[in-house]
Scaffold this motif. Structure first.
Motif, PDB file in Angstrom:
ATOM      1  N   TRP A  71     -12.630  32.607 -10.468  1.00 33.83           N
ATOM      2  CA  TRP A  71     -12.196  31.266  -9.834  1.00 33.83           C
ATOM      3  C   TRP A  71     -11.857  31.376  -8.258  1.00 33.83           C
ATOM      4  CZ3 TRP A  71      -6.716  29.909  -7.940  1.00 33.83           C
ATOM      5  CH2 TRP A  71      -6.514  28.729  -7.702  1.00 33.83           C
ATOM      6  N   PHE A  72     -11.539  32.659  -7.803  1.00 33.47           N
ATOM      7  CA  PHE A  72     -11.539  32.845  -6.570  1.00 33.47           C
ATOM      8  C   PHE A  72     -12.639  33.042  -5.772  1.00 33.47           C
ATOM      9  CE2 PHE A  72      -7.317  34.597  -8.319  1.00 33.47           C
ATOM     10  CZ  PHE A  72      -6.429  33.869  -7.505  1.00 33.47           C
ATOM     11  N   LYS A  73     -13.682  33.299  -6.614  1.00 34.76           N
ATOM     12  CA  LYS A  73     -15.212  33.406  -6.106  1.00 34.76           C
ATOM     13  C   LYS A  73     -15.707  32.192  -5.372  1.00 34.76           C
ATOM     14  CE  LYS A  73     -16.401  37.475  -8.678  1.00 34.76           C
ATOM     15  NZ  LYS A  73     -17.211  37.974  -9.805  1.00 34.76           N
ATOM     16  N   GLY A  74     -15.253  30.868  -5.820  1.00 42.26           N
ATOM     17  CA  GLY A  74     -15.557  29.781  -5.425  1.00 42.26           C
ATOM     18  C   GLY A  74     -14.669  29.180  -4.277  1.00 42.26           C
ATOM     19  N   VAL A 249      -6.503  23.488 -13.709  1.00 45.25           N
ATOM     20  CA  VAL A 249      -6.044  23.682 -12.405  1.00 45.25           C
ATOM     21  C   VAL A 249      -5.204  22.442 -12.073  1.00 45.25           C
ATOM     22  CG1 VAL A 249      -6.822  23.595  -9.858  1.00 45.25           C
ATOM     23  CG2 VAL A 249      -8.185  24.725 -11.556  1.00 45.25           C
ATOM     24  N   VAL A 250      -4.156  22.522 -11.588  1.00 43.85           N
ATOM     25  CA  VAL A 250      -3.222  21.698 -10.936  1.00 43.85           C
ATOM     26  C   VAL A 250      -2.726  21.829  -9.472  1.00 43.85           C
ATOM     27  CG1 VAL A 250      -2.064  21.488 -13.226  1.00 43.85           C
ATOM     28  CG2 VAL A 250      -1.100  23.101 -11.802  1.00 43.85           C
ATOM     29  N   LYS A 251      -2.556  20.637  -8.827  1.00 48.60           N
ATOM     30  CA  LYS A 251      -2.119  20.802  -7.441  1.00 48.60           C
ATOM     31  C   LYS A 251      -0.597  20.393  -7.257  1.00 48.60           C
ATOM     32  CE  LYS A 251      -4.185  18.853  -3.181  1.00 48.60           C
ATOM     33  NZ  LYS A 251      -5.065  18.070  -2.338  1.00 48.60           N
ATOM     34  N   GLY A 252      -0.020  21.372  -6.296  1.00 46.46           N
ATOM     35  CA  GLY A 252       1.308  20.933  -5.937  1.00 46.46           C
ATOM     36  C   GLY A 252       1.340  20.975  -4.452  1.00 46.46           C
ATOM     37  N   SER A 253       1.811  19.759  -3.952  1.00 45.23           N
ATOM     38  CA  SER A 253       1.730  19.435  -2.442  1.00 45.23           C
ATOM     39  C   SER A 253       3.252  19.127  -1.914  1.00 45.23           C
ATOM     40  CB  SER A 253       0.822  18.099  -2.218  1.00 45.23           C
ATOM     41  OG  SER A 253      -0.493  18.441  -2.511  1.00 45.23           O
ATOM     42  N   TYR A 267      -0.160  22.501   0.389  1.00 43.33           N
ATOM     43  CA  TYR A 267      -0.391  22.415  -1.045  1.00 43.33           C
ATOM     44  C   TYR A 267      -0.878  23.638  -1.484  1.00 43.33           C
ATOM     45  CZ  TYR A 267      -5.549  21.995  -0.140  1.00 43.33           C
ATOM     46  OH  TYR A 267      -6.835  22.234   0.159  1.00 43.33           O
ATOM     47  N   ALA A 268      -0.646  23.740  -2.761  1.00 43.60           N
ATOM     48  CA  ALA A 268      -1.247  24.913  -3.423  1.00 43.60           C
ATOM     49  C   ALA A 268      -2.118  24.383  -4.561  1.00 43.60           C
ATOM     50  CB  ALA A 268      -0.164  25.982  -3.917  1.00 43.60           C
ATOM     51  N   LEU A 269      -3.059  25.148  -5.008  1.00 44.12           N
ATOM     52  CA  LEU A 269      -3.903  25.049  -6.254  1.00 44.12           C
ATOM     53  C   LEU A 269      -3.408  26.013  -7.080  1.00 44.12           C
ATOM     54  CD1 LEU A 269      -7.402  24.029  -4.985  1.00 44.12           C
ATOM     55  CD2 LEU A 269      -5.546  22.520  -5.859  1.00 44.12           C
ATOM     56  N   SER A 270      -3.220  25.790  -8.538  1.00 52.52           N
ATOM     57  CA  SER A 270      -2.764  26.709  -9.513  1.00 52.52           C
ATOM     58  C   SER A 270      -3.697  26.374 -10.798  1.00 52.52           C
ATOM     59  CB  SER A 270      -1.355  26.505  -9.727  1.00 52.52           C
ATOM     60  OG  SER A 270      -0.418  26.632  -8.637  1.00 52.52           O
ATOM     61  N   ARG A 271      -4.229  27.762 -11.005  1.00 54.90           N
ATOM     62  CA  ARG A 271      -4.995  27.929 -12.236  1.00 54.90           C
ATOM     63  C   ARG A 271      -4.445  28.456 -13.383  1.00 54.90           C
ATOM     64  NH1 ARG A 271      -9.732  31.973 -13.646  1.00 54.90           N
ATOM     65  NH2 ARG A 271     -10.917  31.189 -14.925  1.00 54.90           N
ATOM     66  N   PHE A 314      -0.621  32.581 -14.551  1.00 55.02           N
ATOM     67  CA  PHE A 314      -1.548  31.785 -13.833  1.00 55.02           C
ATOM     68  C   PHE A 314      -1.967  32.469 -12.443  1.00 55.02           C
ATOM     69  CE2 PHE A 314       2.710  31.643 -11.664  1.00 55.02           C
ATOM     70  CZ  PHE A 314       2.378  31.173 -10.426  1.00 55.02           C
ATOM     71  N   GLN A 315      -2.814  31.793 -11.628  1.00 56.94           N
ATOM     72  CA  GLN A 315      -3.343  32.163 -10.321  1.00 56.94           C
ATOM     73  C   GLN A 315      -3.147  30.924  -9.472  1.00 56.94           C
ATOM     74  OE1 GLN A 315      -7.355  33.125 -11.728  1.00 56.94           O
ATOM     75  NE2 GLN A 315      -6.904  35.259 -11.935  1.00 56.94           N
ATOM     76  N   SER A 316      -3.118  31.528  -8.445  1.00 56.63           N
ATOM     77  CA  SER A 316      -3.034  30.377  -7.087  1.00 56.63           C
ATOM     78  C   SER A 316      -3.717  30.625  -6.016  1.00 56.63           C
ATOM     79  CB  SER A 316      -1.337  30.110  -7.110  1.00 56.63           C
ATOM     80  OG  SER A 316      -0.775  29.043  -6.327  1.00 56.63           O
TER      81      SER A 316
END
Length: 331
Positions: A71-74, A249-253, A267-271, A314-316
């Motif tokens: 995921w981080f590679k993108g 993947v969810v987004k928290g703003s 914001y943060a994206l969380s996988r 999870f990853q973020s």
């Protein structure tokens, strides 16, 4: 001892008591580095000491071969000036969390939000007189900032520029995985996390003891009062068995004010790699004591728990804050 030296010593002591690093060495040596004019103790030879939030993924792959980095590679990191030189987004490679969503007195929630922010977003009213808050406990086991624990208390709000339709807006955010809020409290247990959060993101962070515990049936976070050192509250959540392992993947703003009083958002994206939820009140046990955070929670007059989320993996990616006007321009 003057105040500056005392603060530095306290930071060193509390950082030594923080969550262990990826290598699991609780007696790691520390070095002091300057972040935005603050002398901050960090793990000597740790990720932050070596790479200042920009470690090559090849290094992460070598040090943590069991972590999926696809995921981080993108995601592209860019240099950012946030009161000090850093990179955005900040990566969190291996983490877990629990969240409990409660109703709370909406009048009290409005009192706690700056007037300037209330003109853009409001607490969601799920029924007359009741808003919503989310209490989340994180353990970041391996990230660009080494490792640490964190507690977040946020008011759930509507999206800037969008009307609020109370429970329907809450359901819409939940179904779309696009959440908005205003952060009230954000204690952490390392000085590195505190200074980066305060200087770089203008978030309400302070340093205190936060101990992560795990048993066969539950995970818990023991949070100390920063002034007395005594246990402030304990937040425990059950390990739910019906876990989904489909990556989501969810987004928290969040909206905020910067140091000049200007409106910003971040914001943060969380996988989420492993997760489950429950609406049963038996899933959560929140034991409040006499500390300052407990008193603050009591003042919210929290009521019914609406949802509990157990996310053991999870990853973020946390992005640097920008002007809220930039957000409106992109809409």
């Amino acid at each position: 001892m003057n105040i500056k030296k005392m603060t530095m010593v306290c930071g060193l002591v509390l950082s030594a008591l923080a969550a262990p690093s990826w290598a699991g060495n609780a007696a790691e040596s520390k070095v002091l580095i300057n972040i935005g004019g603050h002398e901050v103790p960090v793990v000597a030879g740790g990720l932050y000491d070596r790479y200042r939030s920009n470690p090559p993924l090849s290094v992460i792959a070598a040090e943590a071969p069991d972590v999926d980095l696809s995921w981080f590679k993108g995601l592209k990191k860019e240099k950012a000036d946030i009161g000090f030189e850093s990179y955005s987004p900040n990566f969190y490679y291996k983490n877990s969390k629990i969240t409990a969503v409660f109703t709370a007195d909406i009048g009290r929630l409005r009192e706690l939000m700056p007037e300037k922010i209330l003109k853009e977003v409001q607490p969601l009213q799920v029924w007359p007189g009741r808003g919503v808050v989310a209490l989340t406990a994180y353990t970041y086991q391996y990230c660009d900032n080494d490792s640490y624990n964190e507690i977040s208390l946020s008011i759930v709000t509507n999206k800037p520029g969008k009307s609020s339709f109370g429970p329907f807006t809450l359901l819409g955010q939940s179904s779309s995985g696009d959440f908005w809020g205003y952060v009230l409290k954000l204690p952490v247990n390392t000085e590195l996390a505190r200074v980066r959060g305060v200087v770089g993101y203008n978030l309400p962070k302070w340093l205190t003891g936060i101990e992560y515990k795990e048993s066969d049936k539950a995970v818990s976070f023991v949070v100390n009062d920063s002034e007395t050192g005594k246990v402030d509250f304990v937040f425990e959540g059950k390990k739910l068995s019906d876990l989904s392992h489909k990556a989501e993947v969810v987004k928290g703003s969040f909206t905020n004010l910067d140091k000049e009083g200007q409106l910003t958002y971040g914001y943060a994206l969380s996988r989420q790699l492993s997760y489950a939820s429950s609406t049963s009140s038996d899933s959560v046990d929140l034991k409040l004591n006499d500390g300052s955070f407990s008193a603050y929670l009591k003042s919210l007059k929290m009521g019914k728990m609406l949802k509990y989320e157990y996310v053991p993996e999870f990853q973020s990616a946390l992005y640097a804050p920008k002007s809220l006007s930039d957000f409106f321009t992109k809409q």
